[in-house]
Write an enzyme that holds these catalytic residues in place. Sequence first.
Site, short mmCIF file in Angstrom:
data_model
loop_
_atom_site.label_atom_id
_atom_site.label_comp_id
_atom_site.label_asym_id
_atom_site.label_seq_id
_atom_site.Cartn_x
_atom_site.Cartn_y
_atom_site.Cartn_z
N SER A 273 0.80 -1.22 0.00
CA SER A 273 0.00 0.00 0.00
C SER A 273 0.84 1.28 0.00
O SER A 273 0.46 2.26 -0.63
CB SER A 273 -0.95 0.01 1.21
OG SER A 273 -1.81 -1.09 1.17
N HIS B 146 0.93 4.82 4.37
CA HIS B 146 0.19 5.39 3.24
C HIS B 146 0.59 6.85 3.00
O HIS B 146 0.92 7.24 1.87
CB HIS B 146 -1.31 5.31 3.50
CG HIS B 146 -1.85 3.93 3.50
ND1 HIS B 146 -3.18 3.64 3.74
CD2 HIS B 146 -1.25 2.73 3.31
CE1 HIS B 146 -3.38 2.34 3.68
NE2 HIS B 146 -2.21 1.76 3.44
#
Length: 198
Positions: free
Chosen positions: A121, A172
């Site tokens: 991610s 992230h």
Amino acid sequence: MLKRWKELPVVSGTIVAANIVVYILCIVTGSRLYKMGNLNVIDVLINREYGRVVWAMFLHIGVSHILNNMLILFFMGAMIEKETGHICYMLLYFLSGVGGNLVSLYAKAVNNDMSASVGASAAVFGLDGVLLALVLFSGRKMATVTPARVVAMILLSLYNGFSGENIDNAAHVGGLIIGFLGGCVVSVIQRGKNKKQQ
């Protein structure tokens, strides 16, 4: 023939294939690979197992986890790879992933968080950042891609992360910022090359 090779998403396809192979191996071996490669403060910072910063990018828990990451990676990655070239794209991908994981480790250490995290991610968010930089600063128009659409996609992805549970949002955000900065550098270089060719 060479031009067609440059337009093929070779790196994106290879990374997706590698992630799928690793996921299958994880299913076969149980928790062994997860224990060897997950990202956590104790193993990386204390036991000095620095390879985990990279290995964790290839580990996913559950079909939905790997499916979501690999779909975004392949389709958005193919677009970016075509714009930047294979080598540059690969560097941006791993820079974002490793950088995001380092931000995650910092956040874990500061908050005394001993949890482990896995997944691509951070690198995928990095590609979001790269794409935003390209549409803003490269000077090249990309079909169906506008700054507003990219920003909306990023905000939606961030919202999903912060509203969910067991999400490594530090990774992230770190990947997103590093990807954006890397994309800015690439955009400046591309604009310089275009001016010389004119």
